[in-house]
Design a protein around this motif. Sequence first.
Motif, mmCIF file in Angstrom:
data_model
loop_
_atom_site.group_PDB
_atom_site.id
_atom_site.type_symbol
_atom_site.label_atom_id
_atom_site.label_comp_id
_atom_site.label_asym_id
_atom_site.label_seq_id
_atom_site.Cartn_x
_atom_site.Cartn_y
_atom_site.Cartn_z
ATOM 1 N N ASP A 47 0.936 -1.849 0.206
ATOM 2 C CA ASP A 47 -0.002 -0.091 -0.103
ATOM 3 C C ASP A 47 0.529 1.114 0.077
ATOM 4 O O ASP A 47 1.795 1.288 0.148
ATOM 5 C CB ASP A 47 -0.626 -0.212 1.385
ATOM 6 N N SER A 48 -0.059 2.469 0.026
ATOM 7 C CA SER A 48 0.690 3.576 0.507
ATOM 8 C C SER A 48 1.604 3.860 1.606
ATOM 9 O O SER A 48 1.005 3.471 2.411
ATOM 10 C CB SER A 48 -0.158 4.964 -0.675
ATOM 11 N N ALA A 49 2.224 4.931 1.259
ATOM 12 C CA ALA A 49 3.567 4.919 2.442
ATOM 13 C C ALA A 49 2.852 5.122 3.555
ATOM 14 O O ALA A 49 3.154 4.643 4.693
ATOM 15 C CB ALA A 49 4.293 5.935 2.316
ATOM 16 N N SER A 50 1.619 5.800 3.656
ATOM 17 C CA SER A 50 0.960 6.523 4.475
ATOM 18 C C SER A 50 0.039 5.439 4.690
ATOM 19 O O SER A 50 -0.229 6.099 6.488
ATOM 20 C CB SER A 50 0.031 7.662 3.855
ATOM 21 N N LEU A 51 -0.678 4.687 4.747
ATOM 22 C CA LEU A 51 -1.505 3.656 5.249
ATOM 23 C C LEU A 51 -0.615 3.002 5.599
ATOM 24 O O LEU A 51 -1.114 2.593 6.870
ATOM 25 C CB LEU A 51 -2.458 3.361 3.862
ATOM 26 N N ARG A 52 0.584 2.532 4.820
ATOM 27 C CA ARG A 52 1.759 1.332 6.063
ATOM 28 C C ARG A 52 1.706 2.018 7.378
ATOM 29 O O ARG A 52 2.259 1.704 8.944
ATOM 30 C CB ARG A 52 3.037 1.389 5.054
ATOM 31 N N LEU A 53 2.227 3.721 7.510
ATOM 32 C CA LEU A 53 2.663 4.134 8.205
ATOM 33 C C LEU A 53 1.686 4.432 9.539
ATOM 34 O O LEU A 53 1.851 3.892 10.961
ATOM 35 C CB LEU A 53 2.630 6.064 8.290
ATOM 36 N N PHE A 54 -0.135 4.243 9.155
ATOM 37 C CA PHE A 54 -1.447 4.166 9.779
ATOM 38 C C PHE A 54 -0.853 2.272 10.198
ATOM 39 O O PHE A 54 -1.731 2.720 11.587
ATOM 40 C CB PHE A 54 -1.908 3.969 8.995
ATOM 41 N N VAL A 55 -1.107 1.742 9.843
ATOM 42 C CA VAL A 55 -0.688 0.237 10.215
ATOM 43 C C VAL A 55 0.233 -0.031 11.270
ATOM 44 O O VAL A 55 0.273 0.313 12.614
ATOM 45 C CB VAL A 55 -1.233 -0.556 8.918
ATOM 46 N N ALA A 56 0.439 0.812 11.047
ATOM 47 C CA ALA A 56 2.175 1.286 11.945
ATOM 48 C C ALA A 56 1.823 1.954 14.025
ATOM 49 O O ALA A 56 2.271 1.468 14.373
ATOM 50 C CB ALA A 56 3.790 1.483 11.755
ATOM 51 N N LEU A 57 1.308 2.643 13.130
ATOM 52 C CA LEU A 57 0.308 3.084 14.184
ATOM 53 C C LEU A 57 -0.224 2.629 15.266
ATOM 54 O O LEU A 57 -0.279 2.430 16.888
ATOM 55 C CB LEU A 57 0.266 4.664 14.102
ATOM 56 N N MET A 58 -1.704 2.487 14.768
ATOM 57 C CA MET A 58 -2.596 1.356 15.010
ATOM 58 C C MET A 58 -1.893 0.150 15.958
ATOM 59 O O MET A 58 -1.607 0.196 17.399
ATOM 60 C CB MET A 58 -3.090 0.884 14.009
ATOM 61 N N LEU A 59 -0.374 -0.351 15.555
ATOM 62 C CA LEU A 59 -0.343 -1.399 16.199
ATOM 63 C C LEU A 59 0.924 -1.158 17.357
ATOM 64 O O LEU A 59 1.075 -1.649 18.510
ATOM 65 C CB LEU A 59 0.794 -2.195 15.300
ATOM 66 N N THR A 60 1.133 -0.015 17.375
ATOM 67 C CA THR A 60 2.475 1.038 18.058
ATOM 68 C C THR A 60 1.273 1.272 19.176
ATOM 69 O O THR A 60 1.572 1.149 20.457
ATOM 70 C CB THR A 60 3.241 1.794 17.872
ATOM 71 N N LEU A 61 0.028 1.151 19.576
ATOM 72 C CA LEU A 61 -0.979 2.226 20.535
ATOM 73 C C LEU A 61 -1.177 0.304 20.857
ATOM 74 O O LEU A 61 -1.846 0.761 21.963
ATOM 75 C CB LEU A 61 -1.961 2.768 19.716
ATOM 76 N N ASP A 62 -1.518 -0.609 20.066
ATOM 77 C CA ASP A 62 -2.263 -1.309 20.787
ATOM 78 C C ASP A 62 -1.164 -2.226 21.675
ATOM 79 O O ASP A 62 -1.541 -2.795 22.481
ATOM 80 C CB ASP A 62 -2.519 -2.574 19.092
ATOM 81 N N PHE A 63 -0.021 -2.175 21.152
ATOM 82 C CA PHE A 63 1.549 -2.866 22.324
ATOM 83 C C PHE A 63 1.325 -1.341 22.902
ATOM 84 O O PHE A 63 1.615 -1.727 24.292
ATOM 85 C CB PHE A 63 2.615 -2.494 21.449
#
Length: 325
Positions: A47-63
């Motif tokens: 996906d685009s860089a923005s969507l991949r960064l969004f997924v990384a943010l959600m995983l970081t917040l989940d952790f």
Amino acid sequence: MATAATPTLHVDLSGTFGVVFWAFVVSTVLFGVSVVQGYFYYMHNRDSASLRLFVALMLTLDFTTTALSSQSLHDYLIINFGNPFALLYMTKPYISEYIVTGIVTILSQLFYASRIHLIATNHYVRWVIPVAIGLLAFAAFGFAIASTIQIFRTERLISALQYDRMKILAGLNTGLAALCDIVATIAMCLFLASRKTEYKQTKSIITFLLFITINRGLLVAVAQIGFLTSYVSAPSKIYWMPFHLSVSKLHVNTLLAMLNSRSSLRSKTEVTQWRNDTSPTTLASPASKFSYDDRSAMTFADNRHSNMPVFRHDPEIDNDSSSNV
């Protein structure tokens, strides 16, 4: 000479912090599911860089929510072991976890609103429904902040959770968040159900998307409503904790499941495309009739229409294939 037995302090926490412990176990398992889904996402999606960064943010917040919950249990059961007075107060990591959960919730809801805006073809639905979802999401997050401020005003006392003001703030926070997810789920289901088509392959895709949408809305709404009812009925018993710790995990899990489902949809459409391109067809074939309305159902949870394969009719390929039969 007999010695007197030393009296020991016995505190049974099974009805209070025992519930918190098992809630943490369940939420940790759900976090493990998020990690696995995140791995599959980054392995199979470009996906685009923005969507991949969004997924990384959600995983970081989940952790982060998992780490804060574990720190709270460490404070209660390790650092303050044998100190019953420490059980009367909410820890700062727990309060921080409440805010982070609110951030995860609003980000997930706004992402879902953006998907509806992307795939809707009706101008009214494309703007009104996402705006309504966004307003409900921000209102719920505002009451989450107000609840946190109220907790500090009551000096973090767990007994203060049964105050009427605290019940109202927490109730509005959870109720509006649940209403936001319900509205988003109903809007998406109505949109997908309206995509009428005569082709079996497209019908199966729409049915699959409906299944994901309903399960996402159902899981999140049940967790939020369960938290609301258990908190209002017995706020100081902490029976609502399993629902609360599961909310952020379910938001992340369902979001990643929605994104990862595109790989399955692509594989289905690629098989159909291969069959249509290597068999005799006419200008009236399903491959040539595949319209934007049918393709729009497959762009659900995708940020670019170009990511999905598009059916095209190529007379030259059809003539070559028919001559070989």
